[in-house]
Scaffold this motif. Sequence first.
Motif, PDB file in Angstrom:
ATOM      1  N   VAL A   1     -36.935  -7.715 -37.021  1.00 39.43           N
ATOM      2  CA  VAL A   1     -37.032  -6.939 -35.788  1.00 39.43           C
ATOM      3  C   VAL A   1     -35.985  -7.453 -34.807  1.00 39.43           C
ATOM      4  O   VAL A   1     -35.757  -8.655 -34.697  1.00 39.43           O
ATOM      5  CB  VAL A   1     -38.453  -7.014 -35.175  1.00 39.43           C
TER       6      VAL A   1
ATOM      7  N   ASN B   1     -35.089  -7.880 -31.016  1.00 31.77           N
ATOM      8  CA  ASN B   1     -35.732  -7.928 -29.702  1.00 31.77           C
ATOM      9  C   ASN B   1     -34.669  -8.031 -28.623  1.00 31.77           C
ATOM     10  O   ASN B   1     -33.725  -8.830 -28.739  1.00 31.77           O
ATOM     11  CB  ASN B   1     -36.670  -9.138 -29.613  1.00 31.77           C
TER      12      ASN B   1
ATOM     13  N   CYS C   1     -37.900  -4.553 -25.417  1.00 32.12           N
ATOM     14  CA  CYS C   1     -37.727  -3.575 -26.485  1.00 32.12           C
ATOM     15  C   CYS C   1     -37.777  -4.242 -27.854  1.00 32.12           C
ATOM     16  O   CYS C   1     -37.366  -5.397 -28.002  1.00 32.12           O
ATOM     17  CB  CYS C   1     -36.388  -2.850 -26.336  1.00 32.12           C
ATOM     18  N   ALA C   2     -38.264  -3.494 -28.838  1.00 32.35           N
ATOM     19  CA  ALA C   2     -38.288  -3.943 -30.230  1.00 32.35           C
ATOM     20  C   ALA C   2     -37.745  -2.819 -31.098  1.00 32.35           C
ATOM     21  O   ALA C   2     -38.191  -1.673 -30.996  1.00 32.35           O
ATOM     22  CB  ALA C   2     -39.707  -4.296 -30.649  1.00 32.35           C
ATOM     23  N   TYR C   3     -36.764  -3.154 -31.949  1.00 34.17           N
ATOM     24  CA  TYR C   3     -36.129  -2.175 -32.839  1.00 34.17           C
ATOM     25  C   TYR C   3     -36.291  -2.677 -34.272  1.00 34.17           C
ATOM     26  O   TYR C   3     -35.752  -3.720 -34.646  1.00 34.17           O
ATOM     27  CB  TYR C   3     -34.652  -2.021 -32.477  1.00 34.17           C
ATOM     28  N   TRP C   4     -37.050  -1.948 -35.078  1.00 30.13           N
ATOM     29  CA  TRP C   4     -37.420  -2.379 -36.422  1.00 30.13           C
ATOM     30  C   TRP C   4     -36.577  -1.752 -37.521  1.00 30.13           C
ATOM     31  O   TRP C   4     -36.684  -2.130 -38.686  1.00 30.13           O
ATOM     32  CB  TRP C   4     -38.886  -2.032 -36.689  1.00 30.13           C
TER      33      TRP C   4
ATOM     34  N   GLY D   1     -37.966   6.204 -27.913  1.00 29.98           N
ATOM     35  CA  GLY D   1     -39.065   5.568 -28.626  1.00 29.98           C
ATOM     36  C   GLY D   1     -40.384   5.790 -27.917  1.00 29.98           C
ATOM     37  O   GLY D   1     -40.578   6.787 -27.222  1.00 29.98           O
TER      38      GLY D   1
ATOM     39  N   GLY E   1     -45.744   0.629 -26.413  1.00 34.85           N
ATOM     40  CA  GLY E   1     -46.907   0.045 -27.077  1.00 34.85           C
ATOM     41  C   GLY E   1     -47.497  -1.049 -26.210  1.00 34.85           C
ATOM     42  O   GLY E   1     -46.788  -1.756 -25.499  1.00 34.85           O
TER      43      GLY E   1
ATOM     44  N   ASN F   1     -49.718  -4.608 -25.932  1.00 35.51           N
ATOM     45  CA  ASN F   1     -50.085  -5.812 -26.675  1.00 35.51           C
ATOM     46  C   ASN F   1     -51.079  -6.606 -25.838  1.00 35.51           C
ATOM     47  O   ASN F   1     -50.857  -6.818 -24.646  1.00 35.51           O
ATOM     48  CB  ASN F   1     -48.854  -6.689 -26.934  1.00 35.51           C
TER      49      ASN F   1
ATOM     50  N   THR G   1     -44.421  -3.150 -24.676  1.00 28.75           N
ATOM     51  CA  THR G   1     -43.186  -3.217 -25.443  1.00 28.75           C
ATOM     52  C   THR G   1     -42.731  -1.803 -25.742  1.00 28.75           C
ATOM     53  O   THR G   1     -43.542  -0.960 -26.111  1.00 28.75           O
ATOM     54  CB  THR G   1     -43.390  -3.978 -26.767  1.00 28.75           C
TER      55      THR G   1
ATOM     56  N   HIS H   1     -41.063   0.409 -28.244  1.00 26.91           N
ATOM     57  CA  HIS H   1     -40.707   0.439 -29.661  1.00 26.91           C
ATOM     58  C   HIS H   1     -39.631   1.513 -29.858  1.00 26.91           C
ATOM     59  O   HIS H   1     -39.904   2.703 -29.766  1.00 26.91           O
ATOM     60  CB  HIS H   1     -41.932   0.738 -30.529  1.00 26.91           C
TER      61      HIS H   1
ATOM     62  N   ASN I   1     -36.889   3.913 -31.500  1.00 24.30           N
ATOM     63  CA  ASN I   1     -36.622   4.675 -32.724  1.00 24.30           C
ATOM     64  C   ASN I   1     -35.137   4.925 -32.923  1.00 24.30           C
ATOM     65  O   ASN I   1     -34.661   5.002 -34.041  1.00 24.30           O
ATOM     66  CB  ASN I   1     -37.349   6.022 -32.700  1.00 24.30           C
TER      67      ASN I   1
END
Length: 132
Positions: free
Chosen positions: A22, A24, A50-53, A72, A75, A77, A91, A93, A95
């Motif tokens: 991921v 970050n 931000c998180a990019y998977w 995106g 989310g 947590n 966060t 997420h 896309n």
Amino acid sequence: MEIIGRVTADATVSETKAGKKVVNFSIAINDTYKTKGSDEVQKITTYVNCAYWINPGIAPYLTKGSLVECNGRVGANAWTNKEGEVKASLTFHVNSIKLHGKPNGGSNTTAPVVPMSTASAALSEVAEDLPF
């Protein structure tokens, strides 16, 4: 949801226990507004984690100061820390990511410089070849 802002620090790549990577990073979104009955402009900055998977290969391009556009979803947590306090964070997420420029207003790509006479000749050749 779409957000546009500047990256606050170089992106980092983390790996989960399952081996999934991921990217970050954090984005600063600047906004201005005027309060009712005042001409004074107020400035506010919102920071978004931000998180990019999808592809960890983008991390070297997400450098501090780069202008990015991210699509995106948000989310939530929630967790309990070591002291037993309940904590929460949001966060984004990501896309998809569009890079709009390097730090200091530079461009991500360098376009070749074409002399004006060559460019106008090429345009006239294309214009004469059009079917309508």
